[in-house]
Design a protein around this motif. Structure first.
Motif, PDB file in Angstrom:
ATOM      1  N   MET A 196       0.858  -1.215   0.000  1.00 30.03           N
ATOM      2  CA  MET A 196       0.000   0.000   0.000  1.00 30.03           C
ATOM      3  C   MET A 196       0.884   1.251   0.000  1.00 30.03           C
ATOM      4  O   MET A 196       1.749   1.413   0.860  1.00 30.03           O
ATOM      5  CB  MET A 196      -0.899  -0.033   1.254  1.00 30.03           C
ATOM      6  N   THR A 197       0.654   2.140  -0.955  1.00 29.28           N
ATOM      7  CA  THR A 197       1.429   3.383  -1.020  1.00 29.28           C
ATOM      8  C   THR A 197       0.887   4.373   0.011  1.00 29.28           C
ATOM      9  O   THR A 197      -0.298   4.700   0.000  1.00 29.28           O
ATOM     10  CB  THR A 197       1.304   4.011  -2.423  1.00 29.28           C
ATOM     11  N   GLU A 198       1.751   4.838   0.898  1.00 30.78           N
ATOM     12  CA  GLU A 198       1.367   5.860   1.877  1.00 30.78           C
ATOM     13  C   GLU A 198       1.542   7.239   1.248  1.00 30.78           C
ATOM     14  O   GLU A 198       2.539   7.490   0.577  1.00 30.78           O
ATOM     15  CB  GLU A 198       2.231   5.749   3.135  1.00 30.78           C
ATOM     16  N   LEU A 199       0.579   8.120   1.481  1.00 30.03           N
ATOM     17  CA  LEU A 199       0.659   9.462   0.895  1.00 30.03           C
ATOM     18  C   LEU A 199       1.273  10.467   1.869  1.00 30.03           C
ATOM     19  O   LEU A 199       1.698  11.543   1.475  1.00 30.03           O
ATOM     20  CB  LEU A 199      -0.738   9.935   0.488  1.00 30.03           C
ATOM     21  N   THR A 200       1.275  10.108   3.150  1.00 28.23           N
ATOM     22  CA  THR A 200       1.746  11.035   4.187  1.00 28.23           C
ATOM     23  C   THR A 200       2.979  10.477   4.870  1.00 28.23           C
ATOM     24  O   THR A 200       2.991   9.320   5.265  1.00 28.23           O
ATOM     25  CB  THR A 200       0.641  11.239   5.249  1.00 28.23           C
ATOM     26  N   SER A 201       3.994  11.317   5.000  1.00 24.85           N
ATOM     27  CA  SER A 201       5.162  10.893   5.774  1.00 24.85           C
ATOM     28  C   SER A 201       5.261  11.667   7.086  1.00 24.85           C
ATOM     29  O   SER A 201       6.004  11.298   7.976  1.00 24.85           O
ATOM     30  CB  SER A 201       6.438  11.074   4.951  1.00 24.85           C
ATOM     31  N   LEU A 202       4.462  12.748   7.216  1.00 22.24           N
ATOM     32  CA  LEU A 202       4.483  13.537   8.457  1.00 22.24           C
ATOM     33  C   LEU A 202       3.822  12.754   9.581  1.00 22.24           C
ATOM     34  O   LEU A 202       2.891  11.989   9.350  1.00 22.24           O
ATOM     35  CB  LEU A 202       3.695  14.843   8.265  1.00 22.24           C
ATOM     36  N   LYS A 203       4.280  12.994  10.788  1.00 20.65           N
ATOM     37  CA  LYS A 203       3.664  12.403  11.982  1.00 20.65           C
ATOM     38  C   LYS A 203       3.241  13.528  12.919  1.00 20.65           C
ATOM     39  O   LYS A 203       3.996  14.476  13.138  1.00 20.65           O
ATOM     40  CB  LYS A 203       4.667  11.494  12.719  1.00 20.65           C
ATOM     41  N   TYR A 204       2.035  13.371  13.465  1.00 21.19           N
ATOM     42  CA  TYR A 204       1.495  14.355  14.414  1.00 21.19           C
ATOM     43  C   TYR A 204       2.500  14.672  15.519  1.00 21.19           C
ATOM     44  O   TYR A 204       2.711  15.831  15.859  1.00 21.19           O
ATOM     45  CB  TYR A 204       0.186  13.810  14.995  1.00 21.19           C
ATOM     46  N   ASP A 205       3.129  13.625  16.056  1.00 21.89           N
ATOM     47  CA  ASP A 205       4.036  13.814  17.196  1.00 21.89           C
ATOM     48  C   ASP A 205       5.265  14.644  16.848  1.00 21.89           C
ATOM     49  O   ASP A 205       5.888  15.225  17.736  1.00 21.89           O
ATOM     50  CB  ASP A 205       4.489  12.449  17.740  1.00 21.89           C
ATOM     51  N   ASP A 206       5.614  14.681  15.570  1.00 25.63           N
ATOM     52  CA  ASP A 206       6.819  15.423  15.163  1.00 25.63           C
ATOM     53  C   ASP A 206       6.549  16.896  14.861  1.00 25.63           C
ATOM     54  O   ASP A 206       7.484  17.660  14.613  1.00 25.63           O
ATOM     55  CB  ASP A 206       7.437  14.780  13.906  1.00 25.63           C
ATOM     56  N   ILE A 207       5.277  17.286  14.833  1.00 26.92           N
ATOM     57  CA  ILE A 207       4.932  18.660  14.444  1.00 26.92           C
ATOM     58  C   ILE A 207       5.139  19.613  15.623  1.00 26.92           C
ATOM     59  O   ILE A 207       4.735  19.313  16.749  1.00 26.92           O
ATOM     60  CB  ILE A 207       3.454  18.735  13.971  1.00 26.92           C
ATOM     61  N   GLN A 208       5.766  20.755  15.354  1.00 22.03           N
ATOM     62  CA  GLN A 208       6.006  21.781  16.372  1.00 22.03           C
ATOM     63  C   GLN A 208       5.154  23.008  16.064  1.00 22.03           C
ATOM     64  O   GLN A 208       5.050  23.406  14.902  1.00 22.03           O
ATOM     65  CB  GLN A 208       7.478  22.242  16.331  1.00 22.03           C
ATOM     66  N   VAL A 209       4.587  23.606  17.121  1.00 22.59           N
ATOM     67  CA  VAL A 209       3.893  24.885  16.945  1.00 22.59           C
ATOM     68  C   VAL A 209       4.911  25.901  16.423  1.00 22.59           C
ATOM     69  O   VAL A 209       6.045  25.949  16.901  1.00 22.59           O
ATOM     70  CB  VAL A 209       3.259  25.345  18.275  1.00 22.59           C
ATOM     71  N   GLY A 210       4.495  26.680  15.432  1.00 27.92           N
ATOM     72  CA  GLY A 210       5.401  27.663  14.840  1.00 27.92           C
ATOM     73  C   GLY A 210       6.106  27.157  13.591  1.00 27.92           C
ATOM     74  O   GLY A 210       6.704  27.941  12.847  1.00 27.92           O
ATOM     75  N   GLN A 211       6.028  25.843  13.376  1.00 31.19           N
ATOM     76  CA  GLN A 211       6.661  25.243  12.196  1.00 31.19           C
ATOM     77  C   GLN A 211       6.042  25.813  10.910  1.00 31.19           C
ATOM     78  O   GLN A 211       4.832  25.999  10.825  1.00 31.19           O
ATOM     79  CB  GLN A 211       6.414  23.732  12.261  1.00 31.19           C
ATOM     80  N   GLU A 212       6.872  26.065   9.914  1.00 28.24           N
ATOM     81  CA  GLU A 212       6.366  26.648   8.669  1.00 28.24           C
ATOM     82  C   GLU A 212       6.166  25.588   7.599  1.00 28.24           C
ATOM     83  O   GLU A 212       6.926  24.632   7.495  1.00 28.24           O
ATOM     84  CB  GLU A 212       7.331  27.721   8.158  1.00 28.24           C
ATOM     85  N   VAL A 213       5.125  25.812   6.808  1.00 28.76           N
ATOM     86  CA  VAL A 213       4.844  24.962   5.649  1.00 28.76           C
ATOM     87  C   VAL A 213       5.695  25.490   4.493  1.00 28.76           C
ATOM     88  O   VAL A 213       5.774  26.715   4.321  1.00 28.76           O
ATOM     89  CB  VAL A 213       3.342  25.091   5.297  1.00 28.76           C
TER      90      VAL A 213
END
Lengths: 145, 141
Positions: free
Chosen positions: B1-18
């Motif tokens: 199964m091909t995953e479309l997302t590599s980001l993880k909720y736990d790795d996200i920081q407030v203030g992080q830029e897209v």
């Protein structure tokens, strides 16, 4: 000034059949060539099993009632002076080819600020399984009152 | 199964830029978008109507076109389009042909249920507003 008596005026139900090429056309027009919007072979290998609509494709399948407001001969909005002021979409599931979407909506609000008139449309789109797909809220501004 | 997302909720920081997405608006963009969306208001496609009837400097980009590019910017980051749960914005500045618009986002807060709320907006390369007060809510595994 837009007559406030049109607050609550309902539009729909409006039926829209999701077309495979239309989904692709919209994504391309929005500069998005990612394979999940275009490539069936790629998409078969994902949890979706087929291509899905770009979320903003809701501008087509979930805003037709708003288009009816703009052209409503009773409400009589001045299109030459009208701009789209704000937009909200909330998604609950994805759309796939051949989904049948039914949209119902209403004029949720009409108000004035200075010499600007505001007309707010709210709509709700469901699919053939009666699942909620998208809620939309469009605010139009008419310059010059 | 091909995953479309590599980001993880736990790795996200407030203030992080897209990562920002930049697009130079061309008058053909509006003609193609009119066909794709069904919005044939001539302020987007007919320079004579835009200038002489609607008193605009030229044809302007559809607000929903700009918003779609904002949605694309968020989906470029999250990977899975189905994880975009909400998107809103105000259409502020008009974009005329040959103007360059930069689409941006920044993590505002993390909510329960693996939801992340972002401030999202768009501005021209001269800093003037195009899409203002935008908010995106995304789910991340």
């Amino acid at each position: 000034m837009v007559d406030h008596k049109w607050i609550g005026k309902a539009y729909g139900p409006l039926k829209y059949e999701i077309g495979r090429e239309k989904m692709r056309e919209y994504a391309s027009a929005a500069k998005d060539e990612r394979p999940i919007y275009h490539d069936e072979e790629f998409s078969r290998g994902t949890k979706y099993g087929d291509i899905i609509g770009m979320p903003n494709f809701a501008a087509v399948y979930a805003l037709r009632g708003a288009g009816m407001v703009l052209l409503d001969p009773e409400v009589k909005l001045n299109l030459a002076m009208l701009v789209h002021g704000a937009q909200e979409f909330e998604w609950f599931t994805v759309v796939k080819p051949n989904d049948i979407i039914v949209e119902t909506g209403k004029i949720a609000d009409i108000y004035e600020k200075g010499n600007l008139d505001f007309v707010v449309y709210e709509g709700e789109a469901k699919n053939q399984r009666d699942e909620l797909v998208c809620r939309s809220r469009a605010t139009f501004i008419i310059r010059g009152g | 199964m091909t995953e479309l997302t590599s980001l993880k909720y736990d790795d996200i920081q407030v203030g992080q830029e897209v990562p920002a997405f930049t697009h130079k608006f061309d008058r053909m963009d509006a003609i193609i978008y009119a066909g794709a969306s069904g919005d044939f208001n001539p302020i987007h496609t007919n320079p004579f109507f835009a200038k002489e009837v609607a008193m605009l400097p030229d044809v302007i980009a559809h607000g929903l076109f700009n918003m779609a590019l904002l949605g694309k910017t968020v989906v470029d980051w999250i990977g899975d389009p189905g994880y975009l749960k909400k998107l809103s914005c105000q259409f502020r500045g008009m974009v005329i042909p040959e103007q360059t618009v930069i689409f941006k986002g920044k993590v505002r807060e993390k909510l329960e249920g693996n939801l992340v709320v972002l401030d999202v907006w768009a501005e021209k390369d001269d800093g003037s507003e195009v899409l203002k007060g935008g908010e995106a809510t995304v789910y991340l595994p």
